[in-house]
Design a protein around this motif. Structure first.
Motif, PDB file in Angstrom:
ATOM      1  N   PHE A 149       0.875  -1.161  -0.248  1.00 24.24           N
ATOM      2  CA  PHE A 149      -0.157   0.436  -0.058  1.00 24.24           C
ATOM      3  C   PHE A 149       0.947   1.009  -0.073  1.00 24.24           C
ATOM      4  O   PHE A 149       1.574   1.186   0.755  1.00 24.24           O
ATOM      5  N   VAL A 150       0.476   2.379  -0.697  1.00 22.90           N
ATOM      6  CA  VAL A 150       1.031   3.456  -0.946  1.00 22.90           C
ATOM      7  C   VAL A 150       0.314   4.723  -0.832  1.00 22.90           C
ATOM      8  O   VAL A 150      -0.757   4.598  -0.601  1.00 22.90           O
ATOM      9  N   SER A 151       1.372   5.238  -0.017  1.00 24.10           N
ATOM     10  CA  SER A 151       0.740   6.852   1.116  1.00 24.10           C
ATOM     11  C   SER A 151       1.711   7.992   1.149  1.00 24.10           C
ATOM     12  O   SER A 151       2.888   7.337   0.485  1.00 24.10           O
ATOM     13  N   GLY A 152       1.484   9.091   0.413  1.00 26.47           N
ATOM     14  CA  GLY A 152       1.782  10.310   0.531  1.00 26.47           C
ATOM     15  C   GLY A 152       1.846  11.115   1.940  1.00 26.47           C
ATOM     16  O   GLY A 152       0.568  11.295   2.366  1.00 26.47           O
ATOM     17  N   VAL A 153       2.437  11.651   2.660  1.00 31.31           N
ATOM     18  CA  VAL A 153       2.783  11.678   4.196  1.00 31.31           C
ATOM     19  C   VAL A 153       3.107  13.444   3.469  1.00 31.31           C
ATOM     20  O   VAL A 153       4.476  13.786   3.524  1.00 31.31           O
ATOM     21  N   PRO A 154       2.431  14.594   3.554  1.00 34.94           N
ATOM     22  CA  PRO A 154       3.787  15.647   3.388  1.00 34.94           C
ATOM     23  C   PRO A 154       3.227  16.261   4.798  1.00 34.94           C
ATOM     24  O   PRO A 154       2.961  16.171   5.849  1.00 34.94           O
ATOM     25  N   GLY A 155       4.573  16.510   4.969  1.00 33.66           N
ATOM     26  CA  GLY A 155       5.138  17.461   6.500  1.00 33.66           C
ATOM     27  C   GLY A 155       6.936  17.022   6.442  1.00 33.66           C
ATOM     28  O   GLY A 155       7.662  17.014   5.892  1.00 33.66           O
ATOM     29  N   SER A 156       7.184  17.953   7.621  1.00 37.16           N
ATOM     30  CA  SER A 156       8.396  17.811   7.765  1.00 37.16           C
ATOM     31  C   SER A 156       9.292  17.684   8.459  1.00 37.16           C
ATOM     32  O   SER A 156       8.260  16.768   9.320  1.00 37.16           O
ATOM     33  N   PHE A 157      10.118  16.458   8.430  1.00 39.53           N
ATOM     34  CA  PHE A 157      10.604  15.597   8.649  1.00 39.53           C
ATOM     35  C   PHE A 157      11.362  15.558  10.542  1.00 39.53           C
ATOM     36  O   PHE A 157      12.155  15.175  11.393  1.00 39.53           O
ATOM     37  N   TYR A 158      11.618  17.522  10.177  1.00 42.88           N
ATOM     38  CA  TYR A 158      11.604  17.725  11.724  1.00 42.88           C
ATOM     39  C   TYR A 158      11.144  18.089  12.875  1.00 42.88           C
ATOM     40  O   TYR A 158      10.594  18.597  13.773  1.00 42.88           O
ATOM     41  N   SER A 159       9.227  17.307  12.198  1.00 40.88           N
ATOM     42  CA  SER A 159       8.281  16.986  13.163  1.00 40.88           C
ATOM     43  C   SER A 159       7.193  15.729  13.029  1.00 40.88           C
ATOM     44  O   SER A 159       8.544  14.934  12.583  1.00 40.88           O
ATOM     45  N   ARG A 160       6.720  15.723  14.146  1.00 37.87           N
ATOM     46  CA  ARG A 160       6.443  13.831  14.031  1.00 37.87           C
ATOM     47  C   ARG A 160       5.704  14.027  13.053  1.00 37.87           C
ATOM     48  O   ARG A 160       4.836  14.742  12.368  1.00 37.87           O
ATOM     49  N   LEU A 161       5.657  12.246  11.869  1.00 37.69           N
ATOM     50  CA  LEU A 161       4.620  12.639  10.459  1.00 37.69           C
ATOM     51  C   LEU A 161       3.804  11.233  11.372  1.00 37.69           C
ATOM     52  O   LEU A 161       3.030  10.816  10.189  1.00 37.69           O
ATOM     53  N   PHE A 162       4.384  10.484  12.317  1.00 32.91           N
ATOM     54  CA  PHE A 162       3.809   9.094  12.373  1.00 32.91           C
ATOM     55  C   PHE A 162       2.778   8.512  13.614  1.00 32.91           C
ATOM     56  O   PHE A 162       4.134   9.258  14.571  1.00 32.91           O
ATOM     57  N   PRO A 163       1.889   7.887  13.584  1.00 38.80           N
ATOM     58  CA  PRO A 163       1.113   7.720  15.002  1.00 38.80           C
ATOM     59  C   PRO A 163       2.964   7.171  16.274  1.00 38.80           C
ATOM     60  O   PRO A 163       3.803   6.386  15.155  1.00 38.80           O
ATOM     61  N   ARG A 164       2.717   6.497  17.419  1.00 39.95           N
ATOM     62  CA  ARG A 164       3.911   6.161  18.110  1.00 39.95           C
ATOM     63  C   ARG A 164       4.134   3.986  17.954  1.00 39.95           C
ATOM     64  O   ARG A 164       3.049   4.166  17.508  1.00 39.95           O
ATOM     65  N   LYS A 165       5.538   4.055  17.512  1.00 40.80           N
ATOM     66  CA  LYS A 165       5.890   3.155  17.305  1.00 40.80           C
ATOM     67  C   LYS A 165       5.175   2.101  16.338  1.00 40.80           C
ATOM     68  O   LYS A 165       4.036   1.129  15.991  1.00 40.80           O
TER      69      LYS A 165
END
Lengths: 378, 378
Positions: A149-165
């Motif tokens: 499954f492919v998804s695009g995650v827009p955001g800075s990697f100097y912030s949180r991008l994904f849920p915990r663990k």
């Protein structure tokens, strides 16, 4: 987003005027994105360099994917993220390598194939539309029909991008040398877009400290997002200063860009690259100090910016090498430069750039390297 | 992707020629996407209709979000998906409603705020870039600073999009009336783009069967992706045929589009809408037969395509209502129509469309409705 450029307004007295209206309209331009689309000077066609970088990253990607799989005892669902995926097909080259490695190893160990969640991250200004056009290309590169499954995650990697663990595997290729912002305290330097060998120590420290802050933040965010024993492979531009006390050399890409800008506008004004190329020791120290990750691999490779390895004295070959490198640098910097100087300057600038490269075609002082580091989440 | 139009080539003898080269170049045009960008005729500016639809969907979204939360005992991480999010800010209106509901309820019951993974799905040809520009807008709409992660998921919702048992809440607004393809067996009908009250039974059945297949596939895919007791809210265009034996009326949007096309090109050729507006009973039966979901709510609302409710006999008001509806329909259909007829026809076509709407301004026979159904994963 935090990964943006602080572009200050400034006076100018030159042939190519700084676009003051533009600078005032966009005081904080989120300009750090590669050229979008899939035409001429776009990142997707001009990222041959990145393909070459991928070929040296691949063995470490494969090795760490295999180790992650066995250490985590073949999870049923595996979440993989590319941080700084940019626009185009390259993200799928590395991703397909990882997915195929997982599927081959599962077959070898007689494990059922996991579902694989492939997350592609970059800034919200990135051209995700063009990247998504290559999903068919991605599926063709996969050697088996497992669920992917492919998804695009827009955001800075100097912030949180994904849920915990939630993440099992992270990779980032040629992205984390980009800082979240241009460091403060560089206002006096109007002659170059980055530190050079003649920069005062304070400027060097301003850049290093910004990188320390940013890379530490990056590691802390990822440590929250990753599962225990998850893996991370980071490829970035670095400096080989261990055997060479000169930390900037004459044909560093930003030195050449500074020279080209000065040819046209006499000063580079307040334009600075939000970039830092750390040396191996600096990278190791930041990782140790942050404390969440164990270093698994650390490799240093020659940095080859698009031109062929064979040194050739033929003028036409030198010119061609210059044009290739100019294309690469243009794809990466055009959006930033246009935000600051307007677009009138661009063609002439990279014509100059190509010329400067060709002048250094036989230069042997290369301090730029590619660093590849793999980490295990403790 | 499966959600594409089968656009066949055909002869034409008219003022506005069918673009044969285009049709042959793109025999299967993935043309079912809304107008991108954020300018004049784009979906994002012309989707006021959808905002109105959202206002009737909201109470059911909120109610089902609350029920999901308590039934699942306040999960620490909640994954929400909008299927068919389209381009622009609308997806964030519903999403912020859900996120705010979760945060308010957690506060009320003294539970720690969960991390919320907000997944926005549409076809890979959708303009995700424009949607991602509205992330700041989304964050501003959130009433608390809980962790919220946004991702774009490119793919057809008639296939698997997410890992097994990963979703807690799904919603889809004005999307699932779009079929995965135009049904077979409609070749003879060159007079309308959809079934009308004078269509033969075989055509009606071809459409119904395609909807049955597609909606069943949709439910099966979602049943695999959702956790037990997860919720799904679906809003779609339907037909109120229970009290009205006429299943197509004179001012159904596709009847008006057929009329407008025939004004310009005499025939609609093989252009057909990949669309079906089921009645309540058809929806219920398909859900029952698929078997994975329990119906929680089922509501039927008046369908109001952009024009004001007050009937007005003033010619200028009628004309304005016509233009509004024409804009709505243009935003949804332009890409498909251009793929088939080329773009020369478009302005004139929607001028005609607006005229036809104004002719029916005081018409009372409205069979189109908005259906809202909420489902619980058994």
């Amino acid at each position: 987003m935090s990964l943006c450029l602080i572009l200050c307004r400034c006076d100018c007295k030159s042939e190519y005027k700084v676009d003051e209206e533009r600078s005032s309209k966009y005081p904080f331009v989120g300009a750090l994105c590669m050229n979008g689309g899939d035409v001429d000077n776009s990142y997707t066609t001009k990222s041959l360099l990145q393909k070459r970088v991928l070929s040296i990253t691949n063995p470490i990607l494969v090795k760490n994917t295999e180790e992650m799989l066995t250490n985590l005892d073949f999870p049923k669902c595996i979440k993989v993220a590319d941080l700084g995926c940019s626009s185009g097909q390259n993200t799928f080259l590395a991703m397909s390598e990882i997915v195929n490695t997982i599927n081959v190893l599962c077959q070898k160990w007689n494990q059922s194939r996991p579902e694989i969640d492939c997350c592609l991250n970059d800034l919200p200004t990135n051209d995700f539309n063009t990247t998504f056009k290559f999903i068919t290309f991605f599926n063709k590169k996969l050697t088996s029909n497992g669920s992917c499954f492919v998804s695009g995650v827009p955001g800075s990697f100097y912030s949180r991008l994904f849920p915990r663990k939630s993440l099992h595997f992270i990779y980032s290729i040629y992205s984390i040398h980009f800082l979240s912002k241009v460091p403060d305290g560089l206002e006096k330097n109007k002659m170059s877009v980055y530190i050079t060998s003649s920069s005062p120590l304070s400027e060097y420290k301003a850049y290093l400290n910004q990188f320390k802050r940013d890379f530490t933040t990056f590691l802390r965010m990822r440590s929250e997002e990753m599962v225990h024993n998850g893996r991370m492979v980071l490829t970035l531009i670095g400096r080989n200063t261990l055997d060479n006390p000169l930390y900037r050399d004459c044909c560093h890409c930003w030195t050449l860009l500074s020279n080209s800008l000065r040819d046209l506008v006499f000063e580079v004004y307040s334009f600075k690259m939000p970039f830092y190329d750390p040396n191996e020791e600096e990278v190791k120290e930041i990782i140790r100090n942050e404390g969440s990750f164990q270093i698994n691999d650390l490799e240093m490779h020659e940095f080859d910016l698009g031109h062929s390895k064979e040194k050739c004295s033929l003028q036409s070959h030198k010119a061609k090498a210059g044009q290739k490198e100019a294309s690469c640098i243009r794809a990466v910097t055009e959006t930033m430069l246009v935000a600051h100087f307007g677009d009138d300057i661009i063609d002439a600038l990279f014509h100059k750039y190509a010329h400067h490269v060709s002048q250094h075609a036989s230069c042997r002082v290369k301090t730029s390297v590619t660093l590849i580091v793999s980490l295990v989440r403790k």
